[in-house]
Design a protein around this motif. Sequence first.
Motif, PDB file in Angstrom:
ATOM      1  N   GLU A 406       1.071  -1.324   0.548  1.00 29.79           N
ATOM      2  CA  GLU A 406       0.000  -0.124  -0.196  1.00 29.79           C
ATOM      3  C   GLU A 406       1.189   1.018   0.434  1.00 29.79           C
ATOM      4  N   GLN A 408       3.834   1.801  -1.850  1.00 29.83           N
ATOM      5  CA  GLN A 408       4.493   1.790  -2.961  1.00 29.83           C
ATOM      6  C   GLN A 408       3.991   2.844  -4.499  1.00 29.83           C
ATOM      7  N   SER A 409       2.830   3.254  -4.346  1.00 25.29           N
ATOM      8  CA  SER A 409       2.353   4.587  -4.691  1.00 25.29           C
ATOM      9  C   SER A 409       2.792   5.914  -4.060  1.00 25.29           C
ATOM     10  N   SER A 410       3.106   5.701  -3.290  1.00 30.31           N
ATOM     11  CA  SER A 410       3.823   6.956  -2.068  1.00 30.31           C
ATOM     12  C   SER A 410       5.391   7.062  -2.688  1.00 30.31           C
ATOM     13  N   ALA A 412       6.133   6.025  -5.467  1.00 34.79           N
ATOM     14  CA  ALA A 412       6.923   6.167  -6.448  1.00 34.79           C
ATOM     15  C   ALA A 412       6.485   7.901  -6.472  1.00 34.79           C
ATOM     16  N   LEU A 413       6.155   8.309  -6.258  1.00 35.44           N
ATOM     17  CA  LEU A 413       5.988   9.697  -6.016  1.00 35.44           C
ATOM     18  C   LEU A 413       7.010  10.139  -5.510  1.00 35.44           C
ATOM     19  N   LEU A 441       9.152   0.010 -12.397  1.00 28.92           N
ATOM     20  CA  LEU A 441       7.829   1.158 -12.370  1.00 28.92           C
ATOM     21  C   LEU A 441       7.733   1.719 -14.024  1.00 28.92           C
ATOM     22  N   VAL A 444       4.506   2.694 -13.479  1.00 25.95           N
ATOM     23  CA  VAL A 444       4.280   3.872 -13.059  1.00 25.95           C
ATOM     24  C   VAL A 444       4.899   5.224 -13.837  1.00 25.95           C
TER      25      VAL A 444
END
Length: 645
Positions: A406, A408-410, A412-413, A441, A444
Motif C-alpha cells: 500500500e 508503493q504509490s507513495s 513512486a511519488l 516502475l 508507473v
Amino acid sequence: MLGLSLAACTAPSRTSTSATGPNKFTDATLRQIATAQDARQTAALLPFLDRPEVLYRREAALALASVQDKAALSALMARLADPESGVRVAAAYALGQTGDSTAEVALRERVFQEKDALARQYALEALGRCVSQTGLSMLARLPAALGADTATLNGQAWGLYRAGLRGVTSDAAVGRLIQLLNPANPYRARLAAANALARTRGLNLNSYVGAIANSAQTDPAYAVRSAATSALSKANQSAAVPAVLATLARRDPDYRVRISALRAMTAAQYAPVKEAAWDALTDPHEHVALAAAEFFLTHAAGEPGSIFLEKANRLPAWRPRATLLATALKLGGPEQNAIRAAVQERFVKSASPYEKGYLLKALGEDPGAYDFVTQATFATGQPVVIGTYGIEALVAMRRLPSFPAEQQSSFALTLQRAVRGGDVAIMGTAAEAIRDPKLELRKVFANADFLKLAREKLVLPRDLEAWQSLQQTIDYLENKPTAPFPVATAATHPIDWGLVQAIPAGQRALIQTSKGAVVFRLLVDEAPGSVASFVALIRQGFYNGKNFHRVVPNFVAQGGCPRGDGWGSSDYNLRSEFADLRYGEGSVGLASAGKDTESCQWFITHAPTPHLDGRYTIFAQVVSGMDVVNRLEIGDRIERIELMR
C-alpha cells in the motif's frame, strides 16, 4: 602497475628526471606528444612511433596506452620488434591497455622471441588482457626454458590475473596460480596469483584449501596474505576454512588481513566464526570493527535485533555502531519499535552529518521508518550529504520484500519529487531506482518528460553523473538503446603547459588532515594534466576544509568532493592518463565516472589494488603518513593542502 617492493609499490616512469630538477616537459617534442595524447589524436601520434629517437618512440607508445584507439594496433604490434627494449615494453603495455583480441597472436609470438626479460614480462601481462580461451593454455603452461627468470614468473602471473578479471580461466590456469603462491617465487608473482584466485569469478577452490590457507597464514607479505585470505571465500565447502578465517581475524598482525578474513566469512560459516566476529567488534583498528559489523549485517539470522542493539550501544566508533544498529533493525523481533525509536533518537542528537547519514542508512532496513526517513531526506537547510544518504535509504527500503504494497504509490511519488527537486545526488539516485527492473516502475512512469526537464537543468560536465543517470532512465522508459554520454574534449580544458613546466619532478604536497599529515609525491612526468589541475586547485585553496566522504576499509580513502558526498565536481573534466604505473599501497588516483571524466576528487589506496590498474589515473604517491591514511574515516577533514619547497 605494482611496484618493485612493499616499500615502493608505485613504479616510477622509466623516463623520469631527477627528483629535484625540472620535469621532462622542458622538451617541446614531449609536450607535443602529451598534447596529442590529451586530445586523443591517434593520427598525430603514429608518426612518432617511427622517429629515430628512442625516447619519442617510447613516449608515443605510452601515449597510445591512454588513447586506446584500435586504429593504432598495427603500428604498435610493429613496435614489438623495435630494436630498443624500452620501446618494446611500451608497445606491449599499450596493446594490453587497448585490450583487443587482434593483438593476441603478435603478443604470443613476442613472448617466445623476446630476449629481454622485462619486455617478455610486459608481453605476458599484455597477453592476459586480450588472450582467448584457446590461447590461455600457452599462458598457463610456459616452456621450462622461459620460466626460469623472475620477470617471466611475474609476467605469467599477471597475465593470468588479467585474463581472470576478464572471465578467461581454466583448470590449468588455476593450478598454475596455486603453484605461483609458493613462497620461493618472487613477491610480485605471489601477489598476482593470490589476487587472481580472489577476484576471478566462479572459481571453486575447495581442492586447493591447503595451499591457499598456508599462503594466507604464512606469506611474509601482508598484501599476499590478504588476497589469499579473500580467496578462501571460494573454498567454503571445506570444514577447515572457518577455523583458519577465525584465527586470521583474531591474530594476523596486519589489520588489512583481519578485514579480509571477516569479509571471507559466509552465512554457512556463521556459527563457527561468530565468536571471532564478536571479538573483532572491539578490535583496536576501527576499520576491522566496521568489517565485523558488516559481517553481522550481511549474515546474521535467527537472532533478535535487541542483541545487536545492546552490542551497538557499547561501541565507541559511530560507523561500526550505525552498521550494527542496521543489523538490529534488519532482524527486528518483538523489540522492533524500540530499536527504531533508539536509532531515530540517535539521529536527532547527532551533530555529525555523516553519522546522521549512516543512521538513515540503518533505518533503510525498516519500512516502518519510511515517513521519518522521507522527512529527513527532504528537510531544508541541512548538509547535502544527509539527503544523499536519505534517498539511498528510501530506495533500499523499497527493495525489501517486507515493504508494504500500500506504500508503493507513495514511494513512486517520492521518486518523482526527488527528480524534480534539483539536487544532483537525490535525482541521480531516484532515476536509478526508476530504471531498476526489479521494482517494475516502467508502468508507473509511462511519461519521461519530468526526467527530461530535470536533465535540461543540469550543467555539463560538472553534473555528468546525474546526467548519465537521468539519460539512462529516459532511455529505459522509452525502450531505446542507451545514449552515449557526453565527454568533454581537450579543447574545453587543455593542459596548462606553463604551469606544468613550473612543477619540479618529484614535487611534494603536504596534506594536513584532522588525523595528521600525509605527504604526496606528485607524478608530473607521468600525469602532467592531472598534476597541473591538482596544483591549480591547491593554489586556489579548493581542497581546504573538504572532507573524506568515502572510506572503504582495505581499499581506499576518497576526498576532494565540493559537496562532501561524492556527487560533486569541478566545472571541467580531465582526460585519463594511464601511464605505466600500478596501484600499490599509497597510490593516489583520480576518481571518475568513466574514461576521460576525471575532475577534482581523488583517492588513496590502503593496499595494492591491481584491478584499478590502467583504469584510473595515478597522479601521486604517498611518501609519508600511510599510518594516517590507514586511520582516516568518513567525515575526517582535509584541513589544507600546500606545496612543499
